[in-house]
Design an enzyme around this catalytic site. Structure first.
Site, short mmCIF file in Angstrom:
data_model
loop_
_atom_site.label_atom_id
_atom_site.label_comp_id
_atom_site.label_asym_id
_atom_site.label_seq_id
_atom_site.Cartn_x
_atom_site.Cartn_y
_atom_site.Cartn_z
N LYS A 1 -89.92 -24.71 0.61
CA LYS A 1 -88.76 -25.23 -0.12
C LYS A 1 -87.66 -25.61 0.87
CE LYS A 1 -85.89 -25.31 -4.05
NZ LYS A 1 -85.50 -24.80 -5.34
N ARG B 1 -87.68 -34.51 -2.38
CA ARG B 1 -87.46 -33.27 -3.13
C ARG B 1 -88.12 -33.30 -4.50
NH1 ARG B 1 -82.01 -29.41 -3.33
NH2 ARG B 1 -82.90 -27.92 -4.79
N GLU C 1 -94.96 -20.95 -9.57
CA GLU C 1 -94.22 -21.76 -8.59
C GLU C 1 -94.85 -21.61 -7.20
OE1 GLU C 1 -91.93 -23.86 -9.58
OE2 GLU C 1 -91.07 -23.03 -11.43
N HIS D 1 -93.86 -30.10 -13.63
CA HIS D 1 -92.66 -29.83 -14.43
C HIS D 1 -92.40 -30.85 -15.53
CE1 HIS D 1 -91.96 -26.74 -11.50
NE2 HIS D 1 -90.81 -26.39 -12.05
N ASN E 1 -91.05 -30.94 -8.32
CA ASN E 1 -91.19 -31.01 -9.79
C ASN E 1 -92.64 -31.15 -10.23
OD1 ASN E 1 -88.39 -30.88 -10.20
ND2 ASN E 1 -88.23 -33.06 -9.72
N GLU F 1 -82.23 -34.82 -3.64
CA GLU F 1 -83.34 -35.37 -4.41
C GLU F 1 -83.28 -36.87 -4.56
OE1 GLU F 1 -84.58 -32.79 -7.61
OE2 GLU F 1 -85.67 -34.43 -8.56
N ARG G 1 -61.84 -25.02 -6.13
CA ARG G 1 -62.54 -26.15 -5.49
C ARG G 1 -63.70 -25.73 -4.60
NH1 ARG G 1 -57.31 -27.64 -5.63
NH2 ARG G 1 -56.97 -29.23 -7.23
N HIS H 1 -91.74 -28.98 -18.71
CA HIS H 1 -90.48 -29.04 -19.45
C HIS H 1 -90.72 -29.51 -20.89
CE1 HIS H 1 -87.99 -29.45 -15.53
NE2 HIS H 1 -88.02 -28.20 -15.93
#
Ligand code: NAD
Ligand code: ZN
Length: 361
Positions: free
Chosen positions: A227, A241, A185, A248, A245, A237, A121, A252
């Site tokens: 960051k 946040r 980045e 991206h 991206n 997010e 956990r 992507h």
């Protein structure tokens, strides 16, 4: 050693950035009150370079260390390999107060974080990132995860590390292409948040490219600070946040459309940032001069700025629909308004198509 923190209440943690600090990791870990047995997760490439140093340091600080080596590659960032990691942790009898150490790039960081977040956990883990991408991005912020046959990073958790330990000397062995890809980045942080970082990258290109210690430390530190600040304000997010991206959505899509074989992540993001800049300019938000500045910086670091002809427009648009950042069919884009500042905006398919066409070779 200079230190910065990701501020998240009782889950806050330090990021230590310095040159040649692998030997000091064991001593540092003693401060955390972990139980005696720890587990190191790495791959053969990184383990071969830094494993014995880390292992020696951790053991000489009085810990027992189980070592779990998984093959090198994105294709091993899967639940099957998580299961293998669990097996090793159980055999070595890691308990709820044990901790895991992720030694490697983003693949190792993501899978180790995921295993740590679910083993018994949830146990502690420490990030020891060895690629530029991992040092400025994936090791900070607590997103963990693995890939599924039906999509990348589709299975995951938010689980913050207890420590991020960045030894910039590791960049000296990183393949050049991986290094440049990580710089995309860093450029991203300049565009979304910090004009000064952007200008630093323009002014100190030669130092950065020859891995000058001071220049590297500066850009990595600044990237982590940005960051950390964004994540502290919006860990899960729900809003801010998402600006991380930037570049991206198209990035992507390029990775998907090419089956993850032609572009490294940062290379695809570099193209995506240029596309988003054009889109922003066409929407009347960004000056042409700033579009040019972004493109020039990307190109000056040996990164691609254009979508190659062999990628069809249809496959790109299709891939964007599959992006998990798409909320109820609307394409949300992070658009720069000037260098150092962005806004989140819905974009119509028509406008997007036009901007993509402008990026085509
Ligand atoms: N969790 C997040 O927030 C986040 C953010 C961005 C990316 N990611 C993930 O990160 C992964 C990509 O990470 P990456 O770009 O670091 O790739 P990677 O982990 O595959 O590393 C790239 C290559 O470099 C090698 N390598 C690593 N360090 C080295 C060193 N110091 N010297 C020589 N070789 C070295 C690796 O063995 C590998 O072959 C993807 O899975 C992506 O989804 C996660
Ligand atoms: Zn990225």
């Amino acid at each position: 050693m200079p230190e910065m923190r990701v501020e998240l209440g009782e889950r806050s943690y330090p990021i230590v950035i310095a040159h040649r600090i692998m030997d000091d990791l064991g001593q540092e870990l003693k401060k955390f009150g972990f139980s005696r047995t720890l587990a190191l997760v790495s791959n053969p490439t990184v383990y071969g370079l830094y494993g014995s140093e880390v292992s020696r340091s951790v053991k000489s600080a009085g810990f027992d260390l189980a070592e779990v080596i998984i093959p090198d590659g994105e294709e091993y960032k899967t639940l099957r390999w998580v299961e293998n990691i669990y097996g090793e942790l159980l055999k070595a009898r890691l308990d709820r107060k044990s901790a895991m150490i992720a030694l490697g790039g983003g693949v190792i960081g993501d899978i180790t974080g995921y295993a740590a977040s679910t083993y018994m956990r949830g146990i502690d883990f420490v990030q020891v990132p060895t690629t530029l991408l991992a040092q400025v991005d994936s090791s900070v912020g607590g997103k963990t995860g693995v890939n599924h046959a039906l999509g990348k990073n589709m299975i995951g958790t938010f689980w913050q590390p207890r420590l991020v330990w960045v030894d910039i000397a590791t960049l000296e062995t990183l393949p050049r292409r991986e290094f440049l890809s990580g710089l995309a980045e860093v450029i991203k942080y300049g565009v979304i948040w910090d004009e000064k970082l952007f200008s630093f990258l323009e002014a100190h290109r030669d130092e950065v490219l020859r891995l000058d210690r001071g220049a590297l430390e500066h850009i990595i530190r600044r990237s982590c600070e940005i960051k950390a600040e964004v994540v502290s304000k919006d860990e899960r997010e729900s809003g801010l946040r998402a600006i991380l991206n930037f570049g991206h959505t198209v990035g992507h899509a390029i990775e998907t459309a090419t089956g993850y074989t032609k572009f490294l992540h940062g290379e695809a993001v570099a193209v995506g940032m240029c596309a988003a800049a054009s889109l922003s300019q066409q929407a009347g938000l960004l000056d042409m001069g700033d579009v040019q500045r972004i493109r020039s910086l990307v190109l000056s670091y040996g990164l691609p700025a254009e979508i190659p002809d062999y990628i069809g427009m249809d496959s790109l648009l299709e891939a964007m629909k599959l992006d998990k950042k798409v909320v109820s069919g609307q394409l949300k884009f992070i658009l720069p308004e000037k260098i150092g500042s962005v806004r989140i905006q819905q974009v119509s398919a028509g406008a997007l198509q036009k901007a993509l066409a402008a990026e085509k070779k």
